[in-house]
Design an enzyme around this catalytic site. Sequence first.
Site, PDB file in Angstrom:
ATOM      1  N   ASP A 442      -9.436   5.258  33.933  1.00  0.00           N
ATOM      2  CA  ASP A 442      -9.078   6.161  32.833  1.00  0.00           C
ATOM      3  C   ASP A 442      -7.684   6.746  33.049  1.00  0.00           C
ATOM      4  O   ASP A 442      -7.123   6.668  34.157  1.00  0.00           O
ATOM      5  CB  ASP A 442     -10.138   7.276  32.797  1.00  0.00           C
ATOM      6  N   ASP A 506     -12.711   6.845  22.064  1.00  0.00           N
ATOM      7  CA  ASP A 506     -13.764   7.782  22.458  1.00  0.00           C
ATOM      8  C   ASP A 506     -14.678   8.081  21.270  1.00  0.00           C
ATOM      9  O   ASP A 506     -15.644   8.819  21.413  1.00  0.00           O
ATOM     10  CB  ASP A 506     -13.149   9.103  22.952  1.00  0.00           C
TER      11      ASP A 506
HETATM   12  C1  DGJ Z   1     -12.104   9.896  28.584  1.00  0.00           C
HETATM   13  C2  DGJ Z   1     -12.780   8.584  28.329  1.00  0.00           C
HETATM   14  O1  DGJ Z   1     -12.239   7.953  27.229  1.00  0.00           O
HETATM   15  C3  DGJ Z   1     -14.274   8.839  28.188  1.00  0.00           C
HETATM   16  O2  DGJ Z   1     -14.931   7.664  27.843  1.00  0.00           O
HETATM   17  C4  DGJ Z   1     -14.776   9.392  29.489  1.00  0.00           C
HETATM   18  O3  DGJ Z   1     -14.658   8.437  30.501  1.00  0.00           O
HETATM   19  C5  DGJ Z   1     -14.025  10.646  29.843  1.00  0.00           C
HETATM   20  N1  DGJ Z   1     -12.596  10.459  29.806  1.00  0.00           N
HETATM   21  C6  DGJ Z   1     -14.409  11.158  31.193  1.00  0.00           C
HETATM   22  O4  DGJ Z   1     -13.671  12.224  31.575  1.00  0.00           O
END
Ligand code: DGJ
Length: 704
Positions: A442, A506
């Site tokens: 990430d 997300d």
């Molecule tokens: C952002 C990501 O896009 C989410 O899927 C998740 O992994 C969160 N970060 C976790 O902090």
Amino acid sequence: MEQKVLTLKGTDTEVVLKIADCTEILYWGEAFESHSENEEQTLSRAIPYGRLDTDIPMTLSPELGRGLFSSPALEGHRNGQHWAPVFVNQSVEQEGDLLTIEATDAQAGLKLISELSLDKNDVVKVRHTLKNEMSGPYSVNRLASTLPLPERAKELLTYYGRWVNEFQQTRTLLTQGGYQQENRRGRTSHEHYPAFIAGTKGFDELHGESWGFHLAWSGNHRMRVDVKADGRRFMQAEALYLPGEIVLEQGESISTPWLYATYSENGLNQMSHHFHQHVRDSILGDRMADKPRPVHLNTWEGIYFEHDPAYIMDMATQSAEMGVERFIIDDGWFRNRNGDKAALGDWYLDEGKYPEGLDKIVEHVNDSGMEFGLWFEPEMINKDSDLYRAHPEWLLAVDGYEQPTGRNQYAINLQIDEAFDYLFERLDHFLSAYNIAYIKWDMNREIVQPGHNGFASGHRQIERYYELVDKLMAKHPQVEIESCAAGGGRIDYEVLKRTMRFWASDNNDALERQQIQRGMSYFFPPEVMGCHIGARHCHSTRRTHDINFRGLTALFGHMGIELDPVKESEHEKGGFVKYIELHKQLRPLLHSGKGVRFETDDEAHLAYGVIGTDQQEAVIMIAQLAMPTNSLSSTLRIPGLLAGAHYKITLLDSPENFNDIVNRQPLWTEQPVICSGDWLAKAGIAVPVLDPETAVLIKLEKIS
Ligand code: DGJ
């Protein structure tokens, strides 16, 4: 150099270049049946009054010094000198489909190496390398790749977006002037996805010529299209350098990112086929050839930071029972990570949460028949972390300035070797200690002041990020990486060379996902697109969707589930089992065939499908996004099958109330109907009546 005319041949397209002192693309388009000698003379231009007295070619690397009043491909200087170089070609080599042209400006002490190829999937790749061959540092302000567009490319499809709303598209008319997009966010970004598509008037999925461009770079960039005052037009793409960040000492060089481009004679679907096949053959290669994409269960929206090993094992048991193939513990597993304000950088297991370590969980996941995956955000640091307390100097920043945080965090300066080595050691530790098959990598903030020793260093930071991933992959080649940056903030071809999945967004709301995934599908095949079934009550929009719509929306990509299965009802779990099973059945077709975005008569419909490469079968989803405009939902024409062959049409899936909302749905939904590929392409099938935010799935099978 003596003038040469060279041709690069793809399958359906070709590029014809005139190479003399400089290099000009004379033609890029549909392949010719044959060539005859000197035919390029038909393109020799007039020299009008009121301009320079010679013909000025639109070169592969426009130069002011040559008299081309366009955005120059190179802008730089040596302490104020050598600011308008003119490169003269010295040599041309062709090896396979790659052309390498070396040019020099002896007076400026510079060499420019241009590489250009056209592959069998009709994808053009181009990059330039500038080398300083003279004493004294050469400062490079810009170095861009340039490709010509014909005057009939009068429209531009560009992307915009934001967090939870990636890959949105808009159209611009290319008349006078042009278009420019600049990304200064320090990562590929949600806002300025590095791609656009030019086309002839009204180009659509099936019609019109189109020219698609994608810059393979995960940092700042500039992309533009210029309509020159003389009517010629061209596009340009480059990594955007911050002031003073690229200075070449004698013997040093800098390369542009690869620019990928393709020409399609028949609209956007054909353009996507070129890009998808190129991704499969040349970017992914055999990295995932023999391995179906495992269905994920990701814990994020299920438990967020609440980690209890016994509960997580329960989640894993239930996931396996549903048919999940890879279980991923997302954020929240490392020391003091109880929310998003602290602990980034402290890559040690939280022994408070996991007193017995991770082994038992990994073993349980593996014993349940699933792979195990773990989330990391390596490039980031919270000020509230042991790492920051020990190494405040590791921040990617400029001393004396307080930069704004993003998600309460800062970036680590990967150019500091100790910081780079620490991150490698921590990741390597986990990959060596546990049977980890996958990392979700990430990156949740934008980069404001990428400073290193006071100098701008955003470009080098991206190179170091690539190096870190490459070093880990070299040591752990069996591990797969997903690229995530707060959803779809780092999706590009250069990352894909070292990763195998993108977290597209997300936003797990199926309605939003229909558009996001469609936008992403122009350049990426479904197997690299992470698509999850989220909870019925969506966390990012608070909308509610039945399992039919969520299941079918996630079906085509690299599928996953993102929720807490322990808390789900039996009815919902039955739905997950059904769509996972359906996905597994269709997966070989979905992840190898040709993706097609169908044109629909009503904007309330989106139709997407995959046709097998041998045209024996196809699967199509029709999604009803909003209230249908009319009481009868028109027809869907299905091009791309064998005209003379016959296909059986079957309804594979529909919403629960499918037959309750009408007196009768179209006949083909009740009984298998057989018709020719020609009929499907020209007459089509009647679209069922559906409620908004529901979908149907159709299968077409060739009968012998
Ligand atoms: C952002 C990501 O896009 C989410 O899927 C998740 O992994 C969160 N970060 C976790 O902090």
